[in-house]
Design a protein around this motif. Structure first.
Motif, PDB file in Angstrom:
ATOM      1  N   GLU A  11      82.117  53.399 131.142  1.00 25.65           N
ATOM      2  CA  GLU A  11      82.456  54.734 131.616  1.00 25.65           C
ATOM      3  C   GLU A  11      82.697  54.023 133.382  1.00 25.65           C
ATOM      4  O   GLU A  11      82.532  53.789 133.949  1.00 25.65           O
ATOM      5  CB  GLU A  11      81.443  55.779 131.050  1.00 25.65           C
ATOM      6  CG  GLU A  11      81.200  56.065 130.151  1.00 25.65           C
ATOM      7  CD  GLU A  11      81.034  57.326 129.544  1.00 25.65           C
ATOM      8  OE1 GLU A  11      80.773  58.061 130.389  1.00 25.65           O
ATOM      9  OE2 GLU A  11      80.825  58.035 128.610  1.00 25.65           O
TER      10      GLU A  11
ATOM     11  N   ARG B 288      77.758  53.475 133.895  1.00 25.80           N
ATOM     12  CA  ARG B 288      78.522  53.960 134.486  1.00 25.80           C
ATOM     13  C   ARG B 288      79.024  53.604 135.723  1.00 25.80           C
ATOM     14  O   ARG B 288      78.358  53.282 136.493  1.00 25.80           O
ATOM     15  CB  ARG B 288      77.878  55.507 134.991  1.00 25.80           C
ATOM     16  CG  ARG B 288      77.465  56.721 133.932  1.00 25.80           C
ATOM     17  CD  ARG B 288      75.897  56.972 133.568  1.00 25.80           C
ATOM     18  NE  ARG B 288      75.324  56.203 134.066  1.00 25.80           N
ATOM     19  CZ  ARG B 288      73.592  56.348 134.159  1.00 25.80           C
ATOM     20  NH1 ARG B 288      73.649  57.589 134.176  1.00 25.80           N
ATOM     21  NH2 ARG B 288      73.213  55.434 134.639  1.00 25.80           N
TER      22      ARG B 288
ATOM     23  N   THR C 227      75.526  52.396 127.421  1.00 27.50           N
ATOM     24  CA  THR C 227      77.081  53.239 128.349  1.00 27.50           C
ATOM     25  C   THR C 227      76.528  52.845 129.954  1.00 27.50           C
ATOM     26  O   THR C 227      75.814  53.889 130.509  1.00 27.50           O
ATOM     27  CB  THR C 227      77.162  54.465 127.637  1.00 27.50           C
ATOM     28  OG1 THR C 227      77.453  54.360 126.272  1.00 27.50           O
ATOM     29  CG2 THR C 227      78.751  54.714 128.644  1.00 27.50           C
TER      30      THR C 227
ATOM     31  N   CYS D 269      89.029  48.743 132.014  1.00 26.00           N
ATOM     32  CA  CYS D 269      87.542  49.207 131.298  1.00 26.00           C
ATOM     33  C   CYS D 269      88.047  49.520 129.689  1.00 26.00           C
ATOM     34  O   CYS D 269      86.784  48.887 129.176  1.00 26.00           O
ATOM     35  CB  CYS D 269      87.086  50.826 131.610  1.00 26.00           C
ATOM     36  SG  CYS D 269      86.581  51.154 133.351  1.00 26.00           S
TER      37      CYS D 269
ATOM     38  N   GLN E 166      79.175  49.328 126.895  1.00 27.70           N
ATOM     39  CA  GLN E 166      80.637  50.567 127.091  1.00 27.70           C
ATOM     40  C   GLN E 166      80.577  50.603 127.963  1.00 27.70           C
ATOM     41  O   GLN E 166      79.315  50.785 128.405  1.00 27.70           O
ATOM     42  CB  GLN E 166      80.407  51.093 125.744  1.00 27.70           C
ATOM     43  CG  GLN E 166      80.823  50.946 124.957  1.00 27.70           C
ATOM     44  CD  GLN E 166      82.163  50.247 124.348  1.00 27.70           C
ATOM     45  OE1 GLN E 166      83.026  51.135 123.888  1.00 27.70           O
ATOM     46  NE2 GLN E 166      82.003  48.785 123.850  1.00 27.70           N
TER      47      GLN E 166
ATOM     48  N   GLU F 196      84.772  56.366 136.925  1.00 27.95           N
ATOM     49  CA  GLU F 196      83.992  57.595 137.601  1.00 27.95           C
ATOM     50  C   GLU F 196      85.187  57.632 138.720  1.00 27.95           C
ATOM     51  O   GLU F 196      83.853  56.389 139.490  1.00 27.95           O
ATOM     52  CB  GLU F 196      83.421  58.246 137.652  1.00 27.95           C
ATOM     53  CG  GLU F 196      83.457  59.568 138.138  1.00 27.95           C
ATOM     54  CD  GLU F 196      81.975  61.142 138.417  1.00 27.95           C
ATOM     55  OE1 GLU F 196      81.827  61.570 139.082  1.00 27.95           O
ATOM     56  OE2 GLU F 196      81.487  60.318 137.405  1.00 27.95           O
TER      57      GLU F 196
ATOM     58  N   ASN G  10      85.429  47.235 127.264  1.00 31.08           N
ATOM     59  CA  ASN G  10      84.570  48.007 125.863  1.00 31.08           C
ATOM     60  C   ASN G  10      85.676  47.693 124.171  1.00 31.08           C
ATOM     61  O   ASN G  10      84.528  47.455 123.587  1.00 31.08           O
ATOM     62  CB  ASN G  10      85.052  49.584 126.320  1.00 31.08           C
ATOM     63  CG  ASN G  10      84.656  50.410 127.443  1.00 31.08           C
ATOM     64  OD1 ASN G  10      83.645  50.016 127.417  1.00 31.08           O
ATOM     65  ND2 ASN G  10      85.186  51.764 127.508  1.00 31.08           N
TER      66      ASN G  10
ATOM     67  N   GLN H  36      91.037  52.073 134.648  1.00 33.52           N
ATOM     68  CA  GLN H  36      90.168  52.742 133.633  1.00 33.52           C
ATOM     69  C   GLN H  36      90.878  51.969 132.321  1.00 33.52           C
ATOM     70  O   GLN H  36      90.615  51.120 131.538  1.00 33.52           O
ATOM     71  CB  GLN H  36      91.610  53.715 132.478  1.00 33.52           C
ATOM     72  CG  GLN H  36      91.370  54.818 131.534  1.00 33.52           C
ATOM     73  CD  GLN H  36      89.493  55.073 131.621  1.00 33.52           C
ATOM     74  OE1 GLN H  36      89.074  55.707 132.054  1.00 33.52           O
ATOM     75  NE2 GLN H  36      88.318  53.674 130.695  1.00 33.52           N
TER      76      GLN H  36
END
Length: 479
Positions: A106, A76, A74, A91, A104, A108, A95, A88
């Protein structure tokens, strides 16, 4: 340095842009179109008849068992754009595409100001919380490359045959630090003055296609009216975010991509174009009162959205707020936004188009998932950016369909953006760009300029005094 048309990565897009421009007003039907990049279809093997456990070889059984036990990496990813403005969705697309490949990501969001960048760099230096991230200014990129906060991508590019020139043209090398690539440029930057077209129309002023400092200042005077809380300013300079915008968006039009330098050992702070640019802003803030003062911008925490989209200013400095212009739920307004080139000191003095590459995607050298981060970086730059186009970010890579990019950019903006001026100023590739070539002590030079400019704009020193001090201080750093 000058980047000629044929060297710009989008040189083969001109005919398409011309077609899009002539039909731009018909694009209102596109509001129902999707602006998201669709993930690729599942692997073909998924449709094939599966072997039974009895039919599998021992090697296949071992491989299957290993895959089932393999942990998903995962990543970041940090960026300055709000998640809902495209990152988003990008992403999410990644994913879906990589869910069977063990990667994957995430997202921020950090605010792209001093506080937000400090938070990002604290995490980078600690080695936790960030695998890859966006850098939005060349001086910050140089600082992070020199401070072991950005990975030298040379070896990864060589290993995978990922040639920046192939995807981004020769201009990509202008963003190397000490001759090495520490980022992948992802966005084609083209900027201009943002204009409330309804206010211009009411005042009988045409949207400029070229103007001088004096014509610009006179336009701001005509558009300024009212007093106190009801005052409408002709211009909002957004100085509380960055005082050195004047170099990037005014000086660069005439002097090129290194607007704070005469050479690697001398700054340009007393150059006539620089002095006249500082004087323009100082006069609008403190003499003509056609722009909020720097003090008011800082103490009242003014913003482009808060000034321009509420009708408190007729113009503002940069169009990175396209995503907010489209977001009428958060920023309700019923006027049309148009765009114009930045002014120049005198007619015929424009030598460059302000623009180049931005949104520099970097990898944290302390990441434990560098290979996975590299996979995401390559995918995002060359395939994954369509969701962020709707927020006003035009991809830099030549791998995108220009017609699809234009549709995504204009989607949802038909009632709020003047399509003709948007195409001319923000999207259609320019003939030449002002791109950087000097990074010598750039962070320290910018800091000196900011300190002396602030003293000028709050009335502690004259333009000439302040810029002379800035040159003396900054030149000493370069010797």
């Amino acid at each position: 340095m000058i980047i000629n048309k044929e060297e710009v990565i989008v040189r083969n897009m001109k005919k398409v842009w011309a077609l899009v421009l002539t039909t731009a007003m018909a694009l209102s039907v596109l509001s129902g179109c999707s602006g998201s990049q669709k993930p690729e279809a599942a692997a073909a093997s998924g449709s094939q008849e599966q072997k039974t456990e009895e039919q599998k070889t021992e090697g296949e059984k071992t491989e299957a068992a290993g895959n089932s036990e393999k942990e998903t990496v995962t990543l970041r990813m940090w960026g300055g754009v709000p998640a809902e403005a495209g990152p988003q969705a990008a992403c999410d697309n990644f994913n879906e595409l990589y869910k069977d490949k063990g990667i994957q990501v995430e997202y921020e969001r950090f605010v792209n100001d001093d506080t937000g960048n400090l938070k990002l760099e604290t995490n980078l230096l600690s080695g936790t919380g960030v695998d890859l991230y966006m850098t939005y200014a060349t001086d910050v990129l140089a600082k992070r490359a020199g401070g072991n906060m950005a990975l030298d991508l040379t070896d990864l590019m060589a290993r995978d045959g990922f040639d920046l020139k192939q995807y981004f043209g020769n201009m990509a090398e202008a963003y190397f630090v000490d001759g090495k690539p520490y980022s992948i440029p992802t966005k084609l930057d083209q900027y201009g003055i943002v204009i409330n077209k309804d206010m211009f129309d009411a005042a009988g002023i045409e949207i400029p296609t070229e103007w001088t400092y004096e014509e610009f200042a006179e336009t701001a005077r005509k558009l300024t009216h009212g007093e106190g809380q009801d005052k409408v300013y002709g211009m909002f300079w957004n100085s509380q975010q960055d005082l050195t915008y004047l170099f990037t968006y005014l000086v660069a039009q005439t002097n090129g991509g290194d607007p704070m330098y005469l050479s690697g050992t001398e700054t340009s702070f007393t150059d006539p174009v620089v002095v006249k640019s500082v004087d323009l802003i100082n006069s609008m803030m403190n003499v003509d009162k056609t722009s909020p003062t720097h003090t008011d911008s800082v103490t009242q925490k003014l913003s482009q959205e808060g000034m321009f989209l509420t009708g408190k200013s007729a113009m503002t400095v940069g169009p990175w707020m396209v995503r907010s212009i489209k977001d009428t739920a958060t920023y309700p307004h019923d006027f049309t936004t148009a765009f114009a080139p930045y002014p120049v000191v005198e007619k015929g003095q424009r030598n460059y188009t302000q623009g180049g590459y931005g949104d520099h995607l970097c990898i944290n050298p302390k990441s434990e998932n560098i290979d996975a981060a590299w996979e995401f970086a390559k995918w995002y730059a060359t395939e994954g950016m369509i969701p962020v186009v709707e927020g006003g970010r035009v991809p830099a890579a030549n791998t995108y369909n220009p017609e699809e990019v234009a549709k995504a950019f204009l989607n949802g903006a038909e009632d709020h953006i003047d399509l003709d001026s948007a195409m001319k100023i923000l999207i259609t590739p320019a003939d030449n760009y002002a791109v950087p070539s000097i990074t010598n002590h750039i962070a320290e030079v910018k800091k000196v300029a900011t300190e002396e400019l602030e003293k000028i704009f709050i009335g502690q020193q004259t333009v000439e005094e302040g810029m002379a001090k800035a040159k003396e201080r900054a030149d000493a750093l370069l010797k």
